[in-house]
Design an enzyme around this catalytic site. Structure first.
Site, PDB file in Angstrom:
ATOM      1  N   LYS A  24       0.822  -1.388  -0.121  1.00  0.00           N
ATOM      2  CA  LYS A  24      -0.003   0.043  -0.033  1.00  0.00           C
ATOM      3  C   LYS A  24       0.783   1.248  -0.207  1.00  0.00           C
ATOM      4  O   LYS A  24       0.485   2.335  -0.660  1.00  0.00           O
ATOM      5  CB  LYS A  24      -0.878  -0.052   1.258  1.00  0.00           C
ATOM      6  CG  LYS A  24      -2.205  -0.838   1.132  1.00  0.00           C
ATOM      7  CD  LYS A  24      -2.995  -0.876   2.164  1.00  0.00           C
ATOM      8  CE  LYS A  24      -4.198  -1.720   2.159  1.00  0.00           C
ATOM      9  NZ  LYS A  24      -4.052  -2.998   2.162  1.00  0.00           N
ATOM     10  N   ARG A  70      -5.320  -9.480  -9.042  1.00  0.00           N
ATOM     11  CA  ARG A  70      -5.947 -10.986  -8.972  1.00  0.00           C
ATOM     12  C   ARG A  70      -7.395 -10.779  -9.541  1.00  0.00           C
ATOM     13  O   ARG A  70      -7.932  -9.580  -9.703  1.00  0.00           O
ATOM     14  CB  ARG A  70      -5.783 -11.582  -7.575  1.00  0.00           C
ATOM     15  CG  ARG A  70      -6.487 -10.744  -6.663  1.00  0.00           C
ATOM     16  CD  ARG A  70      -6.390 -11.604  -5.504  1.00  0.00           C
ATOM     17  NE  ARG A  70      -6.885 -10.636  -4.153  1.00  0.00           N
ATOM     18  CZ  ARG A  70      -8.126 -10.270  -3.897  1.00  0.00           C
ATOM     19  NH1 ARG A  70      -8.904 -10.443  -4.839  1.00  0.00           N
ATOM     20  NH2 ARG A  70      -8.221  -9.366  -2.958  1.00  0.00           N
ATOM     21  N   GLU A 100      -9.142   0.154  -6.477  1.00  0.00           N
ATOM     22  CA  GLU A 100     -10.162   0.374  -5.682  1.00  0.00           C
ATOM     23  C   GLU A 100     -10.095   1.940  -5.257  1.00  0.00           C
ATOM     24  O   GLU A 100      -8.954   2.317  -5.065  1.00  0.00           O
ATOM     25  CB  GLU A 100     -10.125  -0.463  -4.512  1.00  0.00           C
ATOM     26  CG  GLU A 100     -10.341  -2.075  -4.790  1.00  0.00           C
ATOM     27  CD  GLU A 100     -10.386  -2.600  -3.564  1.00  0.00           C
ATOM     28  OE1 GLU A 100     -10.432  -2.320  -2.350  1.00  0.00           O
ATOM     29  OE2 GLU A 100     -10.656  -4.017  -3.684  1.00  0.00           O
ATOM     30  N   GLY A 157      -8.346  -7.031   3.018  1.00  0.00           N
ATOM     31  CA  GLY A 157      -9.478  -7.863   3.767  1.00  0.00           C
ATOM     32  C   GLY A 157      -9.780  -7.413   5.243  1.00  0.00           C
ATOM     33  O   GLY A 157     -10.296  -8.345   5.905  1.00  0.00           O
TER      34      GLY A 157
END
Length: 661
Positions: free
Chosen positions: A116, A292, A275, A164
């Site tokens: 990130k 992915r 995102e 996640g």
């Protein structure tokens, strides 16, 4: 030309990849752990290879075992699915060294976007808007604390290496920052093997919008619309849909072009998802790129009419993208929910155990992606997702209506699931109006009945009593004469109920205290109760397993335990002082010792399960009288870990101490 594909994954995504691969003529190879020996993905593949014990580190994360399985079976390509090794740059490189085609992006892109911190720096350089924050390399706790003051609160702590929701914390004030950094770093190390953290300014009540991108080996890149993933719990997605009810055509174009810019900047190949967080004024900020196939890719497939796994395989073989940007059109609407073995009424704790019956409701416009079937066991070793239920319609209301019916009609007996919780979200007027943000579950939906222990009605007791009464009568058929009332002692969600059941012909009457209710029995088969209540005919699915009765009345799920023939025992109460494991898992930290004083709410033990950390907290003030947990222990659900005593009990019965000699 590739001919044989090994799927380095399990569950629904492995089954889904095998489906497309077989349709395209590829031979398929599954890999499995000891816990998955009879799993659906193993049965679906042409060949299967055991790769190790149940823990993921010894099986699905064992790169050497996976590559050896490919060599052993003659596979020439490996598809990693999502999770596990899918975003592991070392694995992509190892596949290449072994002469295997990795169905995914090159290792340099995985490595860059897997951080990130580094990806944000790269996106800034590429002109993609990012959330303000602090992303220094290997920042210490002190550096993060110092940077937080300049960013301002609220802010997000994020694990640089993962996603996640793991290693992620929302912090509203500085007093809790140090502890939250410690917890996030620990969780990040356990989940990703990397404790590096970054900080970001929290965008309050945003939309979480992601763009599906694809790039080939010839410099072409496109975007295939957006997915709205705003409804989340603990930063994990619950509902996803395409197109977003919030996104305008201009915003879609701007975000899509920014996503393609990000894709080209890292020399990407294959399927990826960029995102973004989008504020109420439709300003958007880069969040991360997932290198992915996404869990929620089916909604994009339904609105574009494209098979994204087929696209992945085509790109991996060196072919150009099947469509240009101008040829990609969005038609209709799709909504997906993630059906989990978890208990929304008790903190969404993951559930383990047998899946006695699983009957998805597949009708027009409904797609079910699953990796389980009736008779399987949900284990503590892997993510507890049972299936994805996806609905398609010509408009959003059509898709929503179909999804709501599919959830209501899907039959699941055994483990507790979030089925009712999902149906309540889809039926909620805020969601229906397309106004749900990432704050939806924590705000207007927080007091929904699906998120608290079951409110048992007298009709619920009548249904349970009707089914259990059959087991109390001597004959196989119902008596047509007035029968003596049969007493039953039942437990539902921890609450006890003493009822009297009486049959008079087809009328079944149940008394609980002063409440009396009767129904007319129409039909009772092995799994099907048809009855008339207040002039309306209904059907309730059920299943009996030993002394447990599973019911699905009116879209809800109930588990009734019949204690009629068991000795009466005192039921557990709040503040009992007996602290139990909330699920199967591993003890990673014990914060107390025998004799220590504790306050209500103190974290005493931390349990790791389903790749998340779960604190076990004191349910009352007192002292530790018995400690049954040690770091590293593997424990079962409901196993007692800590026993607390009030001060008087401690004074009379001091905790035992081992004496060193």
């Amino acid at each position: 030309m590739l001919t044989k594909l090994l799927i380095a994954n399990r569950g629904e995504i492995a089954v889904r990849i095998i489906r497309t691969a077989r349709q395209l003529g590829y031979r398929t190879v599954a890999v499995y752990s000891e816990a998955d020996r009879d799993a659906l993905h193993v049965l679906a593949a042409d060949e299967a290879v055991a790769i190790g014990p149940a823990p993921v580190a010894a099986s699905y994360l064992n790169m050497e075992a996976v590559i050896d399985a490919a060599k052993k079976t003659g596979a020439d390509a490996i598809h990693p699915g999502y999770g596990f090794l899918s975003e592991n740059a070392r694995f992509a490189a190892a596949c290449k060294r072994a002469g295997l085609t990795f169905v995914g992006p090159p290792e340099h892109a995985i490595e860059l976007m897997g951080s990130k911190r580094r990806s944000k720096i790269a996106m800034k350089a590429a002109g993609v808007p990012v959330v303000p924050g602090f992303e220094n390399a290997d920042a210490s706790d002190d550096e993060l604390i110092a940077a937080a003051d300049s960013i301002g609160y609220p802010l997000m702590i994020k694990a640089s290496a993962g996603g996640g929701g793991r290693g992620m914390r929302l912090v509203h004030r500085g007093q809790t920052l140090a502890e939250e950094i410690q917890r996030a770093r620990s969780e990040a190390r356990n989940a990703f093997g990397d404790g590096e953290l970054i900080l970001e300014k929290a965008v309050i009540e945003p939309r979480h919008i992601e763009i599906q991108v694809f790039a080939d080996q010839h410099g072409n890149a496109v975007y295939l619309g957006e997915r709205d993933c705003s409804i989340q719990r603990r930063h994990q997605k619950v509902v996803e849909e395409s197109p977003s009810p919030f996104v305008t055509p201009d915003l879609r174009r701007a975000m899509g072009e920014a996503a393609v810019k990000a894709t080209l900047a890292c020399q990407y190949e294959g399927a990826g998802t960029v995102e973004f967080l989008v504020d109420k004024n439709r300003n958007f900020y880069f969040l991360e790129m997932n290198t992915r196939l996404q869990v929620e890719h089916p909604v994009t497939e339904l609105v574009t009419g494209q098979d994204l796994v087929a696209w992945q395989l085509a790109v991996a073989e060196g072919r150009p993208l099947p469509l240009t940007q101008d040829e990609i059109q969005l038609r209709g609407h799709a909504i997906e929910v993630r059906l989990y073995a978890e208990d929304p009424a008790h903190g969404f704790t993951p559930q383990t155990g047998p899946l006695h019956l699983f009957q998805p409701a597949v009708t027009e416009g409904i797609r079910i992606d699953t990796g389980v079937q009736s008779g399987d066991t949900v284990t503590p070793f892997y993510d507890p997702m049972l299936a994805k239920v996806i609905a398609f319609g010509q408009c959003r209301d059509d898709a929503r209506r179909r999804l709501l019916r599919a959830l209501t009609d899907t039959v699941i007996f055994g483990v507790t699931t979030n089925r009712y919780f999902l149906s309540r979200i889809i039926a909620d007027p805020v969601f229906g109006a397309g106004e749900a943000t990432t704050a939806f579950l924590d705000q207007g939906f927080a007091n929904d009945p699906s998120m608290r222990p079951t409110d048992v009605s007298i009709l619920d007791l009548v249904l349970a009593g009707t089914i259990l009464y059959q087991g109390e009568t001597t004959g196989a058929n119902w008596s047509n004469s007035l029968a003596t009332a049969v007493p039953l002692r039942l437990a539902i969600d921890g609450a006890g109920f003493e009822v009297q059941v009486q049959c008079n012909g087809q009328s079944i009457q149940v008394r609980h205290g002063d409440d009396v209710h009767a129904i007319t029995l129409v039909e009772l088969t092995g799994h099907h109760l048809c009855f008339i209540d207040k002039g309306v005919r209904h059907v309730c699915q059920y299943q009996r397993e030993a002394n447990r009765l599973y019911l699905q009345p009116f879209g809800r799920s109930l588990c009734v335990t019949d204690h009629t023939h068991q000795p009466a025992v005192a039921s557990g109460v709040t503040g009992s002082g007996r602290l139990q494991a909330s699920m199967d898992g591993s003890i990673i930290e014990v914060r107390v010792a025998a004799g220590d004083p504790v306050q209500h709410g103190d974290t005493l033990v931390i349990l790791e399960a389903m790749k998340m950390e779960h604190p076990i907290k004191a349910d009352r003030n007192g002292r530790v009288s018995q400690l049954h947990a040690t770091k590293g222990d593997q424990v079962k659900r409901h196993q007692v870990l800590v026993e607390l005593a009030i001060e008087d009990d401690v004074a009379q019965n001091p905790p035992s101490q081992e004496i060193e000699t």
